[in-house]
Design a protein around this motif. Structure first.
Motif, PDB file in Angstrom:
ATOM      1  N   ARG A 162       0.813  -1.157  -0.107  1.00 27.07           N
ATOM      2  CA  ARG A 162       0.015   0.198  -0.071  1.00 27.07           C
ATOM      3  C   ARG A 162       0.756   1.112   0.063  1.00 27.07           C
ATOM      4  O   ARG A 162       0.536   2.237  -0.918  1.00 27.07           O
ATOM      5  CB  ARG A 162      -1.115  -0.058   1.320  1.00 27.07           C
ATOM      6  N   GLY A 163       2.071   1.382   0.709  1.00 24.98           N
ATOM      7  CA  GLY A 163       2.824   2.245   0.746  1.00 24.98           C
ATOM      8  C   GLY A 163       3.527   2.674  -0.486  1.00 24.98           C
ATOM      9  O   GLY A 163       3.704   3.546  -0.854  1.00 24.98           O
ATOM     10  N   LEU A 164       3.990   1.620  -1.220  1.00 28.21           N
ATOM     11  CA  LEU A 164       4.552   1.663  -2.425  1.00 28.21           C
ATOM     12  C   LEU A 164       3.635   2.150  -3.490  1.00 28.21           C
ATOM     13  O   LEU A 164       4.135   2.949  -4.504  1.00 28.21           O
ATOM     14  CB  LEU A 164       5.051   0.397  -2.865  1.00 28.21           C
ATOM     15  N   LEU A 165       2.467   1.827  -3.608  1.00 28.83           N
ATOM     16  CA  LEU A 165       1.385   2.433  -4.486  1.00 28.83           C
ATOM     17  C   LEU A 165       1.214   3.829  -4.116  1.00 28.83           C
ATOM     18  O   LEU A 165       0.976   4.768  -5.203  1.00 28.83           O
ATOM     19  CB  LEU A 165       0.077   1.765  -4.131  1.00 28.83           C
ATOM     20  N   ASN A 166       1.387   4.336  -2.742  1.00 30.24           N
ATOM     21  CA  ASN A 166       1.191   5.802  -2.672  1.00 30.24           C
ATOM     22  C   ASN A 166       2.218   6.386  -3.002  1.00 30.24           C
ATOM     23  O   ASN A 166       2.260   7.775  -3.322  1.00 30.24           O
ATOM     24  CB  ASN A 166       1.052   6.111  -0.936  1.00 30.24           C
ATOM     25  N   LEU A 167       3.656   5.806  -3.346  1.00 30.45           N
ATOM     26  CA  LEU A 167       4.738   6.566  -3.466  1.00 30.45           C
ATOM     27  C   LEU A 167       5.029   6.421  -5.165  1.00 30.45           C
ATOM     28  O   LEU A 167       5.621   6.757  -5.852  1.00 30.45           O
ATOM     29  CB  LEU A 167       6.075   5.673  -3.093  1.00 30.45           C
ATOM     30  N   GLY A 168       3.839   5.660  -5.980  1.00 28.26           N
ATOM     31  CA  GLY A 168       3.611   5.851  -7.213  1.00 28.26           C
ATOM     32  C   GLY A 168       4.052   4.822  -8.049  1.00 28.26           C
ATOM     33  O   GLY A 168       4.234   4.781  -9.221  1.00 28.26           O
ATOM     34  N   MET A 169       4.431   3.704  -7.403  1.00 24.38           N
ATOM     35  CA  MET A 169       4.967   2.260  -8.144  1.00 24.38           C
ATOM     36  C   MET A 169       3.866   1.449  -8.411  1.00 24.38           C
ATOM     37  O   MET A 169       2.917   1.602  -7.891  1.00 24.38           O
ATOM     38  CB  MET A 169       6.093   1.957  -7.135  1.00 24.38           C
ATOM     39  N   GLU A 170       4.200   0.798  -9.587  1.00 27.47           N
ATOM     40  CA  GLU A 170       3.192  -0.398  -9.637  1.00 27.47           C
ATOM     41  C   GLU A 170       3.838  -1.513  -8.923  1.00 27.47           C
ATOM     42  O   GLU A 170       4.923  -1.932  -8.614  1.00 27.47           O
ATOM     43  CB  GLU A 170       3.643  -0.615 -11.232  1.00 27.47           C
ATOM     44  N   VAL A 171       2.794  -2.099  -8.120  1.00 20.93           N
ATOM     45  CA  VAL A 171       3.066  -3.177  -7.237  1.00 20.93           C
ATOM     46  C   VAL A 171       2.471  -4.525  -7.376  1.00 20.93           C
ATOM     47  O   VAL A 171       1.125  -4.785  -7.750  1.00 20.93           O
ATOM     48  CB  VAL A 171       2.663  -2.459  -5.788  1.00 20.93           C
ATOM     49  N   ASP A 172       3.379  -5.486  -7.335  1.00 19.69           N
ATOM     50  CA  ASP A 172       2.786  -7.323  -7.650  1.00 19.69           C
ATOM     51  C   ASP A 172       3.396  -7.581  -6.088  1.00 19.69           C
ATOM     52  O   ASP A 172       4.264  -7.586  -5.532  1.00 19.69           O
ATOM     53  CB  ASP A 172       3.435  -7.685  -8.591  1.00 19.69           C
ATOM     54  N   VAL A 173       2.069  -8.306  -5.298  1.00 15.29           N
ATOM     55  CA  VAL A 173       2.177  -8.963  -4.302  1.00 15.29           C
ATOM     56  C   VAL A 173       2.511 -10.322  -4.386  1.00 15.29           C
ATOM     57  O   VAL A 173       1.421 -11.115  -5.379  1.00 15.29           O
ATOM     58  CB  VAL A 173       1.199  -8.850  -3.390  1.00 15.29           C
ATOM     59  N   VAL A 174       3.658 -11.043  -4.101  1.00 15.97           N
ATOM     60  CA  VAL A 174       3.979 -12.562  -4.411  1.00 15.97           C
ATOM     61  C   VAL A 174       3.544 -13.121  -3.156  1.00 15.97           C
ATOM     62  O   VAL A 174       4.021 -12.932  -2.356  1.00 15.97           O
ATOM     63  CB  VAL A 174       5.358 -12.645  -4.868  1.00 15.97           C
ATOM     64  N   HIS A 175       2.581 -14.178  -3.143  1.00 17.16           N
ATOM     65  CA  HIS A 175       2.377 -15.184  -1.945  1.00 17.16           C
ATOM     66  C   HIS A 175       2.566 -16.686  -2.318  1.00 17.16           C
ATOM     67  O   HIS A 175       1.811 -17.022  -3.325  1.00 17.16           O
ATOM     68  CB  HIS A 175       0.990 -14.445  -1.613  1.00 17.16           C
ATOM     69  N   ASN A 176       2.941 -17.180  -1.391  1.00 20.96           N
ATOM     70  CA  ASN A 176       3.218 -18.792  -1.600  1.00 20.96           C
ATOM     71  C   ASN A 176       1.710 -19.371  -1.529  1.00 20.96           C
ATOM     72  O   ASN A 176       1.682 -20.775  -1.659  1.00 20.96           O
ATOM     73  CB  ASN A 176       4.217 -19.322  -1.091  1.00 20.96           C
ATOM     74  N   ALA A 177       0.780 -18.766  -0.729  1.00 21.05           N
ATOM     75  CA  ALA A 177      -0.359 -19.678  -0.273  1.00 21.05           C
ATOM     76  C   ALA A 177      -1.646 -19.286  -1.360  1.00 21.05           C
ATOM     77  O   ALA A 177      -1.317 -18.299  -2.302  1.00 21.05           O
ATOM     78  CB  ALA A 177      -0.888 -19.273   1.186  1.00 21.05           C
ATOM     79  N   SER A 178      -2.619 -19.957  -1.023  1.00 21.30           N
ATOM     80  CA  SER A 178      -3.646 -19.643  -2.164  1.00 21.30           C
ATOM     81  C   SER A 178      -4.772 -18.563  -1.912  1.00 21.30           C
ATOM     82  O   SER A 178      -5.530 -18.015  -2.802  1.00 21.30           O
ATOM     83  CB  SER A 178      -4.639 -20.813  -2.292  1.00 21.30           C
ATOM     84  N   TYR A 179      -4.327 -17.826  -0.602  1.00 23.00           N
ATOM     85  CA  TYR A 179      -5.236 -16.702  -0.416  1.00 23.00           C
ATOM     86  C   TYR A 179      -4.658 -15.942   0.662  1.00 23.00           C
ATOM     87  O   TYR A 179      -3.626 -16.585   1.271  1.00 23.00           O
ATOM     88  CB  TYR A 179      -6.689 -17.001   0.337  1.00 23.00           C
ATOM     89  N   LEU A 180      -4.498 -14.691   0.730  1.00 29.77           N
ATOM     90  CA  LEU A 180      -3.851 -13.803   1.310  1.00 29.77           C
ATOM     91  C   LEU A 180      -4.056 -13.821   2.827  1.00 29.77           C
ATOM     92  O   LEU A 180      -5.049 -14.335   3.511  1.00 29.77           O
ATOM     93  CB  LEU A 180      -4.204 -12.262   0.899  1.00 29.77           C
ATOM     94  N   MET A 181      -3.272 -13.333   3.671  1.00 30.17           N
ATOM     95  CA  MET A 181      -3.155 -13.480   5.396  1.00 30.17           C
ATOM     96  C   MET A 181      -3.746 -14.691   5.548  1.00 30.17           C
ATOM     97  O   MET A 181      -4.461 -14.743   6.707  1.00 30.17           O
ATOM     98  CB  MET A 181      -4.120 -12.216   5.739  1.00 30.17           C
ATOM     99  N   ASN A 182      -3.184 -15.841   5.209  1.00 27.70           N
ATOM    100  CA  ASN A 182      -3.827 -17.367   5.580  1.00 27.70           C
ATOM    101  C   ASN A 182      -3.596 -17.659   6.842  1.00 27.70           C
ATOM    102  O   ASN A 182      -4.213 -18.541   7.352  1.00 27.70           O
ATOM    103  CB  ASN A 182      -3.102 -18.216   4.579  1.00 27.70           C
TER     104      ASN A 182
END
Length: 705
Positions: A162-182
């Motif tokens: 979220r912070g990087l988005l605010n800084l104007g960057m394109e952001v991809d989140v890479v996660h090893n599980a099938s859903y977030l905050m598992n």
């Protein structure tokens, strides 16, 4: 007589909070030195995401500036890393060669970001997200580069994204599980979160395992185990933390995953303690702020030479705002660990609530989109409450009415678990202290000043109090002419400030007369002893701080026309007498025990009474034999003498903890309300806690009844 030398290794939240507690308990006991490896004074690491997002400056997350250390007489050494402890000569030895002698030493060295063994992880353009320097690295990268990848779809990773988005960057989140905050959410709530974050501009690569970091001189992207690739100029690792325990290994101190401590935060080395994320207690190392503060309070009491309850562990929970979305999670939330007790979904408002149960008890909870019930549900978890509590209207109604949720909280309910701030302290900050916003309340009470997860409820309580919902609190009569503060405001202030005695409380609270008067002086003496060390929890109340208790026992219950249900009330009466003797009370108390109508003791017109019946024992509270005459309210009926004794003394203990000084029991019962009295005292967990707290002050009489 020279002071003992206390050295705290680590200038983070846990170690400094322990020192704050210690200064309140024993301000002149130690010559204190704090050594930190960062160049900054103590700051709130949890709020780094706010700095990255541009909502907050670094100065605003500083908890204690350098002037605070000077004012407290603390020697602060920054930019030094202590590499080992010489436990034989009692010296802390830094990597630079600096040596600092100690009599007592606290290891509060925290944790480090877990850095997985990925080829290329040491390339420029790869950073963790753990301290101020990491934020500055991301600031610099955003000025030159456009594409960022965050490895880790947990709380920290999403806040970084979220912070990087605010800084104007394109952001991809890479996660090893099938859903977030598992680890904190179930699939339903995680999918709702993902939908919200995609709408904010985040992109996701789920079930991806990073095989290596691409690039020759600096990071240029990621390659995954399935052969696919992702271009990225900045890579942020947020895949967990590891307790800093190497210092223990280098010093001959026992360590597993963390530095091993007992229930009093003692390590295997004499006069060496550990607290915070580096400490491993009963096999668990905690990474949340509330448990660390609880450990700090126990250790502060140990260092001050005060008797204290041992640290028995904490219930981990997360109550945070993830990228603008409110999330609360606590306890067992996975289907395999517990069964679903309650499930609510509101697609229009985008809210979700799930409460789990195990063995008929509340076992866990998830709140998404509205976390105003988080405090209440966490309380149920801590008390191991029966799932029947979920039928209560304010809980079942959820956050659909924040005003109702705020009103439903008990006055002594802890809202900010991190700093131990109760509802009444927050309401009083508005009604008596002039606070108008949640930020004003934070400045006055520290509520929401650590993890910030309770801020929605704090805001709801501010609105509740400003709308007149605080009722009598806003119009509370002052204790006496020496102050404008009422009893509730003073209790809340003392509970937060933990003043050592009445005189210090008067000076801190702006008393009109330097030494007060007999009325307020007696009240403050009682409150400072009763509430000063609470940290949000009800505390032991020392004996002889207030009025006393008298026990009346009816004639022996062996003869008479009602012999068929006569009880040995002398035995029960003497058990109560032993339980209450020597304990302070807000007002003189009379307790009476009668085996039945033929054995009069005045049970129905005493402050607390027990009366024998064919069904067992009736327990009454709030009777009064003088003008105005009041008949006691029936709290409950118990089948055995032991359970009746437990119910009675739990009621007395709650009166001791929550009544105003000088408030008769009958007035307290009317103010508290019979329904709340029964709901609390008939809850097995709550009753047991009250009995334990009274029993901790003297040898319990329950077992001898």
């Amino acid at each position: 007589m020279s002071k003992m030398k206390l050295v705290v290794v680590g200038n983070g939240m846990a170690g400094v909070k322990c020192v704050e507690y210690l200064l309140e308990l024993a301000p002149d006991a130690y010559e204190i030195t704090i050594i930190g490896n960062e160049p900054h004074p103590n700051y709130n690491r949890i709020l780094l995401s706010k700095v990255l997002q541009g909502d907050t400056s670094i100065d605003e997350i500083t908890i204690n500036d350098r002037q605070w250390y000077k004012d407290k007489g603390i020697r602060l050494i920054t930019g030094e890393t202590v590499s080992r402890i010489d436990t034989a000569s009692k010296k802390a030895i830094a990597a630079s060669g600096m040596k600092v002698e100690y009599d007592k030493l606290v290891l509060a060295v925290g944790s480090s970001p877990f850095m997985p063994p990925i080829p290329g992880i040491d390339k420029p353009g790869v950073t963790a997200f753990r301290n101020i320097e990491d934020c500055e690295t991301m600031f610099r990268a955003s000025a030159t580069y456009r594409k960022a990848a965050v490895i880790g779809g947990g709380l920290l990773g999403l806040e970084a994204a979220r912070g990087l988005l605010n800084l104007g960057m394109e952001v991809d989140v890479v996660h090893n599980a099938s859903y977030l905050m598992n680890r904190q959410l179930d699939r339903m709530s995680a999918d709702m979160l993902k939908t919200r974050l995609v709408a904010q501009g985040m992109r996701f690569r789920m079930e991806k395992r990073t095989e290596k970091i691409l690039g020759r001189k600096r990071a240029e992207g990621l390659q995954f185990s399935d052969g696919s690739k992702l271009a990225a100029d900045l890579i942020v690792l947020a895949v967990g933390i590891s307790p800093n325990s190497l210092i223990a290994a280098a010093s001959g101190i026992d360590a597993n995953r963390g530095i091993v401590v007992n229930d009093y935060m003692e390590t295997s080395a004499p006069d060496v303690y550990a607290v915070g994320e580096c400490a491993e207690h009963r096999g668990t190392a905690y990474g949340l702020v509330a448990p660390l503060y609880e450990q700090g309070m126990v250790l502060a009491n140990v260092l001050a030479g005060k008797k204290t309850e041992p640290y028995a562990g904490s219930i981990p929970y997360a109550q945070l705002k993830v990228s603008g979305v409110e999330v609360f999670s606590a306890g067992d939330i996975r289907d395999g660990d517990a069964a679903t007790a309650l499930l609510e979904y509101d697609g229009v408002r985008g809210t979700y609530k799930k409460v789990t149960m195990s063995g008929g008890k509340v076992a866990g909870a998830i709140l998404f989109g509205d976390t105003t019930e988080g405090t209440k549900l966490l309380g149920h978890l801590k008390k191991k409450a029966d799932v029947s509590v979920l039928r209560e209207a304010p809980v079942a109604a959820g956050g659909r009415n924040e005003h109702a949720a705020a009103a439903a909280l008990a006055d002594d309910e802890v809202v900010c678990a991190c700093n131990g701030v109760r509802k009444d302290a927050i309401v009083c900050a508005v009604a008596d202290g002039g606070a108008k916003t949640a930020d004003d309340v934070r400045e006055k009470t520290k509520a929401s000043g650590s993890c910030g997860g309770c801020k929605p409820m704090v805001a709801a309580l501010v609105a509740f109090a400003l709308s007149g919902g605080a009722g009598s609190k806003a119009k509370a009569l002052p204790i006496c002419g020496c102050t404008e503060l009422g009893h509730e405001a003073v209790k809340a202030a003392v509970a937060h400030g933990r003043y050592a005695d009445a005189a210090k409380a008067m000076r801190a609270l702006g008393w009109g007369k330097e030494n007060g008067c007999p009325v307020c002086r007696s009240a403050l003496t009682y409150y400072t002893r009763a509430y000063r060390d609470t940290n949000g929890e009800r505390n032991r109340i020392p004996g002889r701080a207030g009025a006393s208790a008298t026990v009346r026992i009816g004639p022996g219950g062996g003869e008479g026309p009602r012999r068929e249900f006569a009880r040995d009330n002398e035995k029960l009466g003497h058990a109560i007498e032993r339980s209450l003797s020597g304990l302070s009370m807000p007002y003189p108390v009379v307790a009476a025990v009668s085996a039945g109508p033929s054995f009069p003791a005045g049970s129905l017109v005493s402050d607390f009474g027990l009366a024998g019946t064919p069904a067992g024992w009736e327990v009454y509270a709030g009777g009064h034999s003088e003008n105005p005459v009041k008949q006691g309210k029936l709290v409950g009926v118990e089948a055995t003498e032991e359970s009746a004794l437990q119910l009675a003394i739990s009621c007395v203990q709650w009166y001791r903890e929550s009544a105003n000084y000088g408030e008769a029991a009958w007035k307290w019962v009317e103010r508290t309300g019979l329904q709340r009295l029964r709901e609390t005292l008939l809850d097995p967990g709550e009753r047991a806690d009250l009995v334990d707290r009274l029993g901790s002050e003297k040898e319990p009489a329950v077992a001898r009844a």
